[in-house]
Design a protein around this motif. Structure first.
Motif, PDB file in Angstrom:
ATOM      1  N   GLU A 170     -33.541   5.056 -56.779  1.00 24.55           N
ATOM      2  CA  GLU A 170     -33.578   5.751 -55.488  1.00 24.55           C
ATOM      3  C   GLU A 170     -34.940   6.389 -55.293  1.00 24.55           C
ATOM      4  OE1 GLU A 170     -31.148   6.237 -53.093  1.00 24.55           O
ATOM      5  OE2 GLU A 170     -29.994   4.712 -54.153  1.00 24.55           O
ATOM      6  N   ASP A 273     -36.588   5.878 -47.106  1.00 22.81           N
ATOM      7  CA  ASP A 273     -36.423   4.488 -46.699  1.00 22.81           C
ATOM      8  C   ASP A 273     -36.776   3.525 -47.846  1.00 22.81           C
ATOM      9  OD1 ASP A 273     -35.570   2.730 -44.709  1.00 22.81           O
ATOM     10  OD2 ASP A 273     -37.617   2.213 -44.156  1.00 22.81           O
ATOM     11  N   PHE A 274     -36.406   3.934 -49.060  1.00 18.78           N
ATOM     12  CA  PHE A 274     -36.699   3.105 -50.236  1.00 18.78           C
ATOM     13  C   PHE A 274     -35.523   3.118 -51.187  1.00 18.78           C
ATOM     14  CE2 PHE A 274     -37.711   3.282 -54.777  1.00 18.78           C
ATOM     15  CZ  PHE A 274     -38.451   2.126 -54.986  1.00 18.78           C
ATOM     16  N   ASN A 275     -35.178   2.002 -51.728  1.00 18.05           N
ATOM     17  CA  ASN A 275     -34.503   1.915 -53.018  1.00 18.05           C
ATOM     18  C   ASN A 275     -34.789   0.528 -53.574  1.00 18.05           C
ATOM     19  OD1 ASN A 275     -32.437   0.119 -52.097  1.00 18.05           O
ATOM     20  ND2 ASN A 275     -31.295   1.906 -51.323  1.00 18.05           N
ATOM     21  N   TRP A 481     -37.478  -4.887 -41.731  1.00 20.58           N
ATOM     22  CA  TRP A 481     -36.337  -5.739 -42.071  1.00 20.58           C
ATOM     23  C   TRP A 481     -36.862  -7.156 -42.242  1.00 20.58           C
ATOM     24  CZ3 TRP A 481     -33.512 -10.029 -40.530  1.00 20.58           C
ATOM     25  CH2 TRP A 481     -32.195 -10.125 -41.040  1.00 20.58           C
ATOM     26  N   GLN A 490     -32.855  -4.479 -48.382  1.00 18.87           N
ATOM     27  CA  GLN A 490     -33.724  -4.243 -47.232  1.00 18.87           C
ATOM     28  C   GLN A 490     -34.593  -2.994 -47.393  1.00 18.87           C
ATOM     29  OE1 GLN A 490     -34.479  -6.212 -44.790  1.00 18.87           O
ATOM     30  NE2 GLN A 490     -32.920  -7.799 -45.052  1.00 18.87           N
ATOM     31  N   MET A 491     -34.121  -2.021 -48.201  1.00 24.48           N
ATOM     32  CA  MET A 491     -34.945  -0.818 -48.372  1.00 24.48           C
ATOM     33  C   MET A 491     -36.068  -1.024 -49.401  1.00 24.48           C
ATOM     34  SD  MET A 491     -32.118   2.074 -47.653  1.00 24.48           S
ATOM     35  CE  MET A 491     -33.001   3.572 -47.959  1.00 24.48           C
TER      36      MET A 491
END
Ligand code: DGJ
Length: 722
Positions: A170, A273-275, A481, A490-491
């Motif tokens: 995360e 907006d990341f994982n 995306w 997608q992240m």
């Protein structure tokens, strides 16, 4: 430089040029920071340990009556087991819990390995600390590199899934760095189009002070850099710690003051907006962070970064090589040109010392304005009768080189490429895309898109004998995306975009080692160390007004060497500000970087031609000082009417001093300038004044520069050791 491990005290000490970094593995197996600063003895530094504000803290798991992880200055803070500070890493385990406990396992001392798929500094000696969670098998390797020729330490973390199930990252930052107290101010470089890298300085406070980008680009908004300064740190005195990410996508940098009064720095890839899904056996490499140390103020910190990047990051073939002294047609013609006009622009500078013509936007596809054609990298033979070959042959016949503009990452809606492959443009099905400069972005997370770009750009530059490429990037990602990523991936988009960008840079830039590549991003909106690794110079700003440039170039130089800054002499009234500045001033300010011209040379008067000849001769005389020398900022245009800078060769044998005054006035106050950076014991000749004196004299007894009597006046002085 040395990396010392003391088995008795379990202390690691890294000694680099003018710096020392130390931590120890405490009784819990936790890497506990001890010191970062000026060189100290290889002593047992654990006497510096202290505990405060621990009364309501948890203990480490399963151990009662011992201070929690929260209490130790951290090398890599983690979440879920008692540490409430900003973690550098947060994971989701297969069972859904978010715990990890990264403790010492072993260490190695190695030659610095490359990061796969991302640029990083080369050389130096590297310590790798292997940390492991003994319960779930999640692991992290911490890399520390020190150098004997520059006062920086390079750090990064690699996260490893050694478990039997998928782990979701995360947050995967590059580092934590503990500072001993909270008596700091944070300097950052903010901006916007045509106003890049202005300076902000604010005190840190309890809680988190942070800067970031969510643009999938390092951005003009906030450069991926912070400096931690003592309140009394000045340009020339005091402690300065600089933190700069070698990264071009969304990032975050944070300074957090804790209840015990210490400050912890952390950051890396933006976790907003990341994982990232990490399968068993997989690793995740984080971008490198370069941490500079100086006890000589902000100026010393800047010189540490400049040395580090020139010696260990920027392409060795070009970093100190004489640069193309170019004429760029953008502000001369914008999209409105043909072969005769371009040839005339080159003819007009023949013999004036300008050696390269750069053909900017508009030579390809259907591109008579900025609303169409991007992605169609096919020469527009209707506009350029005889093709770019006609221009190139002419320019080469004059003994000049030829440069060409691309914007490889983009596509126009009105283009053959978009009509053929709408799915190659970043966007979400069934939703409309945001326009920016009427264009969309290509999905660099896709290999087929990257292959197309590499082939299209390579074909043009190989088939046309191109000597120079300007690589532009004029908008930021929206609708992150990709058709090619599963929903749960997608992240990963923003980081995968960066990896895609570095892949095409490897293949296009490094694939054509004899072509000189300049970076650009709507001016200087992607001016970061990773871009610098591929592009030895970067267009600093679309604002080429000399007055505005004093601030932009001053701010940029806080981290980046002058050799990376592309600086042009343009026409007046200036297209961005309307200012009229003297021609000489424009050249003098542009000489504090890789100089070029960007105006309609066919309109030059004889007087201007003579001036250009003198300017280019002068630039060639001092180019090596600008590319290789040490920068000393003397007067800041942010807090005075003056901009004064000195550049001095490394051996201190030659120097130049640039003095700029914003407004002329009557009955003005006296302005004296003290030179900087000279050898105090050597004798120097100050050419323009016919003065011979000791370096110490020039540096301690100020003289009044002879500013020309006008607004925006500049004058240059040369010092030579005798
Ligand atoms: C933005 C750049 O900063 C300019 O120098 C120019 O190349 C334009 N793009 C062309 O579209």
């Amino acid at each position: 430089m040395a990396i010392i491990y003391n088995d008795k005290t379990k202390t690691f000490m890294l000694q680099g040029k003018d710096l020392c970094y130390a931590f120890w593995i405490n009784d819990l197996g936790y890497p506990e920071h001890l010191y970062f600063g000026s060189p100290v003895g290889a002593d047992d530094l654990r006497f510096t340990r202290a505990f405060g504000a621990t009364s309501t803290a948890a203990t480490p798991p399963g151990i009662d009556n011992v201070p929690s992880y929260n209490a130790y200055p951290s090398e890599l803070s983690f979440f879920g087991t008692g540490d409430y500070r900003e973690p550098a890493v947060q994971i989701v385990n297969p069972a859904g819990d978010r715990l990890c406990e990264l403790l010492f396992d072993s260490y190695d001392i190695v030659k610095k390995p490359k990061i796969s798929g991302m640029p990083s500094m080369d050389g130096g000696d590297t310590l790798v600390i292997h940390l492991k969670d003994k319960i779930n098998g999640f692991a992290a390797d911490l890399y520390y590199t020190v150098y004997d020729d520059c006062s920086v330490i390079a750090r990064r973390a690699v996260y490893k899934n050694l478990t039997s199930g998928d782990i979701r990252l995360e947050r995967a930052y590059s580092f934590s760095l503990a500072l001993p107290d909270r008596n700091y101010e944070m300097l950052s470089l903010y901006g916007v189009w045509a106003k890049e890298r202005h300076i902000d300085r604010i005190p840190v406070h309890h809680g988190v002070v942070s800067i970031d980008s969510k643009r999938t680009s390092s951005s003009a908004t906030l450069n991926p850099f912070i400096a931690m300064l003592r309140p009394d740190t000045t340009e020339t005195h005091g402690e300065a710690i600089g933190i700069n990410l070698v990264y071009s996508s969304s990032y975050v940098l944070k300074a957090e003051v804790n209840p015990d009064g210490t400050t912890q720095l952390t950051g890396g890839i933006n976790d907003f907006d990341f994982n990232w899904r990490l399968a068993p056996g997989e690793e995740f490499e984080t971008p490198e962070v370069v941490i500079a140390w100086s006890s000589d103020g902000i100026g010393g910190m800047s010189r540490a970064f400049h040395d580090a990047y020139r010696e260990h990051l920027i392409n060795k073939k070009y970093v100190k090589a004489s640069r193309p002294l170019l004429i760029n047609n953008w502000e001369a013609t914008y999209f409105n040109f043909d072969v005769p006009k371009l040839c005339a622009i080159a003819d007009a500078v023949n013999g004036l010392g300008i050696d390269t013509l750069v053909l900017d936007d508009g030579w390809f596809g259907k591109r008579d304005n900025d609303s169409s054609g991007l992605g169609d990298w096919v020469v527009n033979d209707k506009k350029l009768v005889g093709g770019i070959k006609a221009v190139i042959d002419h320019v080469h016949s004059l003994g000049m080189k030829f440069g060409l503009w691309f914007e490889p990452e983009m596509v126009s809606e009105d283009s053959d490429l978009f009509r053929a492959h709408p799915e190659w443009a970043i966007g979400v099905p069934n939703r409309k895309r945001c326009y920016s400069r009427h264009q969309f972005m290509l999905d660099l997370t896709r290999k087929d898109v990257r292959d197309y770009i590499v082939k299209a750009v390579s074909d043009i530059i190989e088939q046309n004998n191109v000597d120079y490429v300007k690589w532009d990037y004029n908008r930021n990602v929206t609708e992150s995306w990709s058709y090619c990523l599963e929903p749960e991936r997608q992240m990963e988009f923003a980081h995968r975009y960066a990896l895609g960008l570095y892949d095409i840079c490897e293949r296009i830039v490094n694939g054509h080692p004899d072509i000189f590549f300049e970076g650009c991003s709507a001016g200087g909106a992607r001016f970061d160390p990773a871009i610098m690794h591929y592009f030895p110079q970067i267009w600093t700003s679309d604002d080429s007004d000399a007055e505005e440039r004093t601030k932009i170039q001053y701010g940029t130089s806080i981290v980046y060497p002058l050799s990376v800054m592309s600086c042009h002499v343009s026409v007046c009234p200036n297209h961005q500000t309307g200012h009229t500045t003297p021609f000489d001033t424009r050249a003098i300010i542009a000489h504090l970087g890789a100089t070029g011209y960007e105006l309609d040379t066919t309109k030059f008067t004889d007087e201007e031609k003579a001036a250009v000849k003198l300017q280019t001769e002068e630039y060639h005389k001092i180019e090596d000082i600008v590319l290789e020398g040490d920068l000393y900022r003397i007067d800041s245009p942010f807090d005075s009417e003056f901009f004064t800078e000195a550049v001095v060769t490394k051996d201190k044998s030659r120097a130049e001093l640039i003095c700029y005054r914003r407004f002329a006035s009557v009955n003005n106050e006296i302005k004296r300038v003290k030179m900087a950076g000279l050898d105090p014991d050597a004798e120097y000749m100050l050419e323009e004044k016919g003065l011979r004196a000791k370096g110490s004299t020039f540096m301690n007894v100020g003289f009044a520069p002879s500013y020309p009597h006008s607004d925006f006046a500049a004058v240059k002085y040369h010092f030579t050791k005798v």
